[in-house]
Enzyme design. Structure first.
Site, short mmCIF file in Angstrom:
data_model
loop_
_atom_site.label_atom_id
_atom_site.label_comp_id
_atom_site.label_asym_id
_atom_site.label_seq_id
_atom_site.Cartn_x
_atom_site.Cartn_y
_atom_site.Cartn_z
N ARG A 48 0.65 8.14 7.68
CA ARG A 48 0.82 8.60 9.07
C ARG A 48 1.37 10.03 9.16
NH1 ARG A 48 1.89 2.73 9.94
NH2 ARG A 48 0.26 2.06 11.39
N HIS A 105 0.97 6.13 -3.18
CA HIS A 105 0.05 5.11 -3.71
C HIS A 105 -0.29 5.41 -5.17
CE1 HIS A 105 -1.17 4.85 0.72
NE2 HIS A 105 -0.81 3.62 0.44
#
Ligand code: PAF
Length: 279
Positions: free
Chosen positions: A180, A29
């Site tokens: 995750r 990100h």
């Protein structure tokens, strides 16, 4: 309100970068935000764990949430604005009665294993794009099918947002950054590089001299590598046209190919992909 603030920026002649996320921000990100900040005058990050893209029994309730750490990472990477709306603001009344379905691109690969997933993604991203207004929006190639679905959705609906795909950011051992990954135990994390190993072997088989060029062989090669890792269980190993995401039978010279994998590592489902041009 996001739209008002960004309209003010645009009225002052500034360009807007948008990075839609579900939070639990990581270096992947950060790279999207940094690129947006380098290419646009003002970068807005959205954080919304979108219930529409989780099926019953998936990890919506345990999806990692840490707004303070996310604000810090987003700001350090160059975000001028972070929009983290509550569910009621995104979906007054709880859910969206309108569903955006991108036919074809949504159906195979991830869509085959998670049938309503991309409708949830396309519906929420269409709403985010409309809340933001004209912008360049940055998405990672790690979710390659999502990138294709979102790009097609924006184009088909005439939404004035340019979708920019960005290279996957990998950890020291090649594992693609994903929120995750935090679910993995130490043993599972040590097993996770099997995905990128299988993809790289597949890419080498496509590109290498004198190697097997039948798509089925490449799929089986990737599947064998994943099967050799006791903690991993393959969902799919695919070889598709990079543009249409259509599975390939033969590898035509010069074809732009994407190799994609999904596998369970312990209780966590991971996905990854790489691109290769056939010689
Ligand atoms: O990639 C994600 O984090 C999500 O799928 C997205 C694009 C923010 C839509 O909820």
């Amino acid at each position: 309100m996001l739209r008002k603030e960004l309209d003010r920026e645009r009225a002052a002649g500034r360009t807007v970068g948008l990075v839609p996320t579900m939070g639990a921000l990581h270096p992947g990100h950060a790279a999207l935000i940094a690129r947006a900040a380098a290419e646009c005058d003002v970068t807005a990050v959205t954080i919304f764990v979108n219930p529409l893209q989780f099926a019953a029994g998936e990890d919506l309730s345990r999806y990692p949430r840490n707004l303070d750490a996310d604000l810090e990472l987003a700001t350090a990477a160059g975000a001028a604005l972070v929009f983290a709306p509550p569910v009621e603001e995104m979906f007054p009344g709880g859910r969206s009665a309108t569903v955006v379905h991108v036919a074809g691109l949504s159906d195979g690969l991830e869509g085959a294993s998670r049938p309503s997933h991309f409708d949830g993604v396309a519906t929420v991203v269409a709403r985010l794009f409309n809340l933001a207004g004209p912008a360049r929006a940055y998405f990672g190639e790690k979710d390659f099918q999502q990138l294709a679905v979102v790009r097609r959705m924006a184009s088909d609906l005439g939404i004035p947002v340019t979708v920019v795909g960005c290279r996957t950011v990998r950890d020291h051992d090649g594992v693609a950054w994903s929120s995750r990954n935090g679910y993995l135990s130490a043993d599972e994390r040590a097993a996770a590089p099997v995905l990128v190993r299988a993809l790289e072997a597949g890419a080498e088989a496509v590109a290498g001299p004198g190697r097997e060029r039948a798509a089925g062989e490449v799929r089986r090669l990737m599947a064998r590598i994943v099967a050799a890792e006791p903690l991993a269980l393959l969902d799919y190993a695919e070889l598709v046209d990079a543009e249409t995401l259509t599975p390939l039978d033969v590898i035509a010279p010069g074809a732009e190919i994407r190799l994609l994998l999904a596998a369970w590592v312990g209780g966590t489902r991971l996905i990854d992909n790489v691109g290769v041009t056939a010689p």
